[in-house]
Design a protein around this motif. Sequence first.
Motif, short mmCIF file in Angstrom:
data_model
loop_
_atom_site.label_atom_id
_atom_site.label_comp_id
_atom_site.label_asym_id
_atom_site.label_seq_id
_atom_site.Cartn_x
_atom_site.Cartn_y
_atom_site.Cartn_z
N SER A 93 66.34 63.66 -3.17
CA SER A 93 67.32 64.71 -3.42
C SER A 93 68.73 64.41 -2.93
CB SER A 93 66.84 66.02 -2.79
OG SER A 93 66.87 65.94 -1.39
N PHE A 94 68.93 63.40 -2.11
CA PHE A 94 70.26 63.17 -1.52
C PHE A 94 70.85 61.89 -2.02
CE2 PHE A 94 73.37 61.68 1.45
CZ PHE A 94 74.04 62.81 1.85
N PRO A 95 72.01 62.00 -2.65
CA PRO A 95 72.78 63.18 -3.04
C PRO A 95 72.30 63.71 -4.40
CG PRO A 95 74.01 61.23 -3.62
CD PRO A 95 72.73 60.76 -2.97
N SER A 96 72.78 64.86 -4.77
CA SER A 96 72.46 65.41 -6.09
C SER A 96 73.24 64.62 -7.15
CB SER A 96 72.86 66.88 -6.17
OG SER A 96 72.86 67.32 -7.52
N SER A 97 72.52 63.95 -8.02
CA SER A 97 73.18 63.20 -9.10
C SER A 97 73.82 64.14 -10.11
CB SER A 97 72.18 62.26 -9.78
OG SER A 97 71.76 61.27 -8.88
N HIS A 98 73.22 65.32 -10.32
CA HIS A 98 73.84 66.31 -11.20
C HIS A 98 75.22 66.69 -10.65
CE1 HIS A 98 69.89 66.89 -13.04
NE2 HIS A 98 70.42 67.73 -13.91
N ALA A 99 75.29 66.94 -9.34
CA ALA A 99 76.56 67.33 -8.72
C ALA A 99 77.55 66.17 -8.75
CB ALA A 99 76.33 67.79 -7.28
N THR A 100 77.06 64.95 -8.58
CA THR A 100 77.94 63.79 -8.60
C THR A 100 78.62 63.65 -9.95
OG1 THR A 100 76.54 62.63 -6.99
CG2 THR A 100 78.08 61.29 -8.25
N SER A 101 77.82 63.65 -11.02
CA SER A 101 78.41 63.48 -12.35
C SER A 101 79.25 64.69 -12.74
CB SER A 101 77.34 63.17 -13.39
OG SER A 101 76.36 64.16 -13.45
N ALA A 102 78.84 65.88 -12.33
CA ALA A 102 79.62 67.09 -12.64
C ALA A 102 80.99 67.05 -11.98
CB ALA A 102 78.85 68.34 -12.21
N ALA A 103 81.03 66.71 -10.70
CA ALA A 103 82.31 66.66 -9.99
C ALA A 103 83.19 65.53 -10.53
CB ALA A 103 82.07 66.48 -8.49
N ALA A 104 82.57 64.40 -10.84
CA ALA A 104 83.35 63.30 -11.42
C ALA A 104 83.98 63.72 -12.73
CB ALA A 104 82.45 62.07 -11.61
N ALA A 105 83.20 64.38 -13.59
CA ALA A 105 83.73 64.85 -14.87
C ALA A 105 84.80 65.91 -14.67
CB ALA A 105 82.59 65.41 -15.73
N ALA A 106 84.61 66.79 -13.71
CA ALA A 106 85.60 67.84 -13.45
C ALA A 106 86.95 67.24 -13.12
CB ALA A 106 85.13 68.75 -12.32
N VAL A 107 86.95 66.22 -12.29
CA VAL A 107 88.22 65.59 -11.90
C VAL A 107 88.76 64.75 -13.06
CG1 VAL A 107 89.31 63.97 -10.30
CG2 VAL A 107 87.63 65.61 -9.45
N ALA A 108 87.92 63.90 -13.64
CA ALA A 108 88.38 63.00 -14.70
C ALA A 108 88.88 63.76 -15.91
CB ALA A 108 87.27 62.04 -15.09
N TYR A 109 88.06 64.67 -16.42
CA TYR A 109 88.42 65.38 -17.64
C TYR A 109 89.40 66.53 -17.37
CZ TYR A 109 84.10 62.97 -19.04
OH TYR A 109 83.11 62.05 -19.25
N GLY A 110 89.31 67.07 -16.18
CA GLY A 110 90.27 68.11 -15.80
C GLY A 110 91.69 67.58 -15.81
N THR A 111 91.88 66.34 -15.35
CA THR A 111 93.23 65.76 -15.36
C THR A 111 93.69 65.46 -16.78
OG1 THR A 111 92.40 63.50 -15.08
CG2 THR A 111 92.96 64.71 -13.07
N LEU A 112 92.76 65.40 -17.71
CA LEU A 112 93.11 65.18 -19.12
C LEU A 112 93.29 66.49 -19.88
CD1 LEU A 112 90.75 62.15 -19.80
CD2 LEU A 112 93.25 62.12 -19.62
N GLY A 113 93.20 67.61 -19.17
CA GLY A 113 93.47 68.91 -19.76
C GLY A 113 92.27 69.71 -20.21
N ALA A 114 91.07 69.22 -19.93
CA ALA A 114 89.86 69.97 -20.31
C ALA A 114 89.60 71.04 -19.26
CB ALA A 114 88.68 69.02 -20.46
N ALA A 115 90.27 72.17 -19.39
CA ALA A 115 90.22 73.22 -18.38
C ALA A 115 88.84 73.86 -18.23
CB ALA A 115 91.24 74.30 -18.71
N PHE A 116 87.99 73.76 -19.24
CA PHE A 116 86.66 74.35 -19.16
C PHE A 116 85.70 73.53 -18.30
CE2 PHE A 116 86.25 71.27 -22.49
CZ PHE A 116 84.96 70.78 -22.35
N VAL A 117 86.02 72.27 -18.06
CA VAL A 117 85.08 71.40 -17.35
C VAL A 117 84.92 71.76 -15.87
CG1 VAL A 117 84.51 69.01 -16.72
CG2 VAL A 117 85.31 69.54 -19.03
#
Length: 163
Positions: A93-117
């Motif tokens: 369980s450590f670390p949560s891979s779902h949380a890892t990929s979600a946070a990575a996408a939030a930062v990466a795609y968020g900087t590209l303007g995907a506000a919903f991510v």
Amino acid sequence: MDHRILSAFHAYGADPRVGAAARALSWAGEHGALWIAAGLAGAAVDGGRRGAWLRGTALTVGAHVASMGVKRVVRRRRPTHLAPRVRTAGRHSFPSSHATSAAAAAVAYGTLGAAFVPPLAVAMCLSRLVVGVHYPSDVAAGAALGVLTVRIGSRWIRGGPHD
């Protein structure tokens, strides 16, 4: 503390709507699938920044792979004090891979303007607690790993000197 917080979030899953949403997010986030699809969709529709989207997707995948490597080293067992609401691909369980990929996408795609991510990524992280397969510290560590991975590669996403 981890047990108490997890138990409190898990209790919300007793509401059928909350439980169903958490299960759906868990399914969609398996192996970073939702985030890979979102990055590829961004690349397809935003031709002017196709390279940035693909690099952001690559960093999201890289963060996910890194989390799986950390899991193999740490080998923390999943919570056993409550019944999980989903099946998991692995025992650790450590670390949560779902949380890892979600946070990575939030930062990466968020900087590209995907506000919903970013809000969707937060929901993904919380869903891991609602379905009862991660401790809060697993989710926090996974999110930190995802953010760190993308922050390290942020110049590359923008097409900086390491392009």
